[in-house]
Write a protein that holds these residues in place. Structure first.
Motif, mmCIF file in Angstrom:
data_model
loop_
_atom_site.group_PDB
_atom_site.id
_atom_site.type_symbol
_atom_site.label_atom_id
_atom_site.label_comp_id
_atom_site.label_asym_id
_atom_site.label_seq_id
_atom_site.Cartn_x
_atom_site.Cartn_y
_atom_site.Cartn_z
ATOM 1 N N LEU A 137 0.819 -1.210 0.000
ATOM 2 C CA LEU A 137 0.000 0.000 0.000
ATOM 3 C C LEU A 137 0.852 1.258 0.000
ATOM 4 O O LEU A 137 0.471 2.279 -0.558
ATOM 5 N N GLY A 138 2.024 1.178 0.615
ATOM 6 C CA GLY A 138 2.861 2.358 0.766
ATOM 7 C C GLY A 138 2.328 3.231 1.884
ATOM 8 O O GLY A 138 1.282 2.969 2.473
ATOM 9 N N GLY A 139 3.043 4.296 2.178
ATOM 10 C CA GLY A 139 2.583 5.242 3.187
ATOM 11 C C GLY A 139 3.039 4.935 4.595
ATOM 12 O O GLY A 139 2.971 5.792 5.466
ATOM 13 N N VAL A 140 3.498 3.683 4.841
ATOM 14 C CA VAL A 140 4.007 3.311 6.164
ATOM 15 C C VAL A 140 5.531 3.257 6.076
ATOM 16 O O VAL A 140 6.084 2.425 5.353
ATOM 17 N N PRO A 141 6.235 4.127 6.783
ATOM 18 C CA PRO A 141 7.699 4.135 6.721
ATOM 19 C C PRO A 141 8.295 2.783 7.074
ATOM 20 O O PRO A 141 7.809 2.088 7.978
ATOM 21 N N GLU A 142 9.339 2.415 6.370
ATOM 22 C CA GLU A 142 9.964 1.115 6.579
ATOM 23 C C GLU A 142 10.489 0.965 8.003
ATOM 24 O O GLU A 142 10.463 -0.130 8.568
ATOM 25 N N GLU A 143 10.921 2.060 8.599
ATOM 26 C CA GLU A 143 11.451 1.963 9.967
ATOM 27 C C GLU A 143 10.379 1.521 10.962
ATOM 28 O O GLU A 143 10.691 0.879 11.970
ATOM 29 N N ILE A 144 9.136 1.819 10.688
ATOM 30 C CA ILE A 144 8.043 1.364 11.550
ATOM 31 C C ILE A 144 7.863 -0.145 11.409
ATOM 32 O O ILE A 144 7.665 -0.864 12.395
ATOM 33 N N LEU A 145 7.949 -0.638 10.170
ATOM 34 C CA LEU A 145 7.767 -2.071 9.934
ATOM 35 C C LEU A 145 8.941 -2.895 10.462
ATOM 36 O O LEU A 145 8.772 -4.065 10.815
ATOM 37 N N GLU A 146 10.115 -2.298 10.527
ATOM 38 C CA GLU A 146 11.308 -3.032 10.940
ATOM 39 C C GLU A 146 11.602 -2.916 12.435
ATOM 40 O O GLU A 146 12.301 -3.748 12.996
ATOM 41 N N ASP A 147 11.057 -1.881 13.078
ATOM 42 C CA ASP A 147 11.291 -1.687 14.510
ATOM 43 C C ASP A 147 10.151 -2.336 15.289
ATOM 44 O O ASP A 147 8.992 -1.962 15.141
ATOM 45 N N GLU A 148 10.466 -3.287 16.139
ATOM 46 C CA GLU A 148 9.448 -4.063 16.841
ATOM 47 C C GLU A 148 8.549 -3.188 17.708
ATOM 48 O O GLU A 148 7.320 -3.350 17.711
ATOM 49 N N ASP A 149 9.146 -2.254 18.445
ATOM 50 C CA ASP A 149 8.341 -1.403 19.326
ATOM 51 C C ASP A 149 7.412 -0.493 18.525
ATOM 52 O O ASP A 149 6.234 -0.327 18.880
ATOM 53 N N LEU A 150 7.934 0.116 17.462
ATOM 54 C CA LEU A 150 7.103 0.991 16.630
ATOM 55 C C LEU A 150 5.987 0.202 15.962
ATOM 56 O O LEU A 150 4.825 0.639 15.922
ATOM 57 N N TYR A 151 6.338 -0.974 15.445
ATOM 58 C CA TYR A 151 5.329 -1.803 14.784
ATOM 59 C C TYR A 151 4.238 -2.227 15.771
ATOM 60 O O TYR A 151 3.039 -2.187 15.447
#
Length: 242
Positions: A137-151
């Protein structure tokens, strides 16, 4: 923009968004519009509130926010992107029923109810598949998907929003508003060819424009999007006084 009068604009965010999701747009138009970026519970300034999972509850929440912020008899616009477009249609209908309709509904990143229907239930996917969907979909920064706490913080928000959309996908089909609709989509969106589907949902004027970009073209096309909003505001004001 207009003597002694600023049009209010209520901004309805995309899935996973918040009141901060439209800061890029507010910075462009806030001198001429009274901007209100709304948000559903469970994120942003409302992060201590419980998430909503039912579309009817989300619509009611938005209607309540708009009614509390309305300047009596002042003109206003509702603009929603993606999920915000879907909810914006029903919110507009409710505001019509309250005898306080917007001058125009602007929708983007969405071909309208009933277009390209699928029964995908993204809110119920496991984390691996869910992340794949978010990347597509896009729009979600990769750092959010890769960081466990942010995700782990953002995932429940995204899942709640997807559940709002996916548990009752066809509730708007057949809904008709009197408010004019202007639709905008990116030329790289899979369903862009169905943008005129929106004209089935208004008995008023309908128009649309396709801009360059993907589902989140709004971030790269701020000037063009702002121009559309200004033109819609101008049209709606002229029509109101005819």
């Amino acid at each position: 923009m207009y003597a002694n009068q600023k049009i209010q604009i209520f901004l309805l965010h995309f899935a996973g968004g918040s009141c901060y999701s439209f800061d890029f747009l507010k910075n462009e138009i806030q001198n001429d519009f009274e901007c209100h970026a709304l948000e559903l519970p469970g994120r942003g300034k409302r992060n201590q509130e419980s998430h909503l999972y039912k579309k009817a509850d989300a619509i009611h929440d938005y209607v309540s926010q708009i009614k509390s912020l309305r300047n009596n008899n002042q003109p206003y616009i509702i603009y929603g992107h993606s999920m915000g477009a879907t909810l914006g249609l029903s919110v507009t209908k409710k505001m019509e029923e309250h005898s306080d309709p917007p001058n125009i509904l602007i929708v983007s990143g969405n071909p309208g109810p009933g277009a390209s229907f699928n029964d995908k239930q993204r809110h119920a996917l496991g984390d691996i598949e869910f992340k794949k969907e978010l990347r597509s979909l896009g729009g979600v920064p990769e750092e959010i998907l890769e960081d466990e706490d942010l995700y782990n913080y953002f995932s429940p928000i995204m899942r709640a929003d997807f559940q709002i959309l996916e548990k009752d996908k066809l509730s708007e089909v057949g809904l008709l508003i009197e408010t004019p609709i202007f639709a905008v989509m990116g030329d790289q969106e899979e369903t862009v060819t169905e943008i005129e589907n929106w004209k089935l949902y208004t008995s008023g004027k309908f128009d649309y424009q396709v801009l360059s970009g993907n589902h989140f073209f709004i971030h790269s096309q701020v000037k063009a999007l702002s121009k559309i909003i200004y033109e819609c505001a101008t049209y709606s004001m002229v029509s109101m006084y005819k």
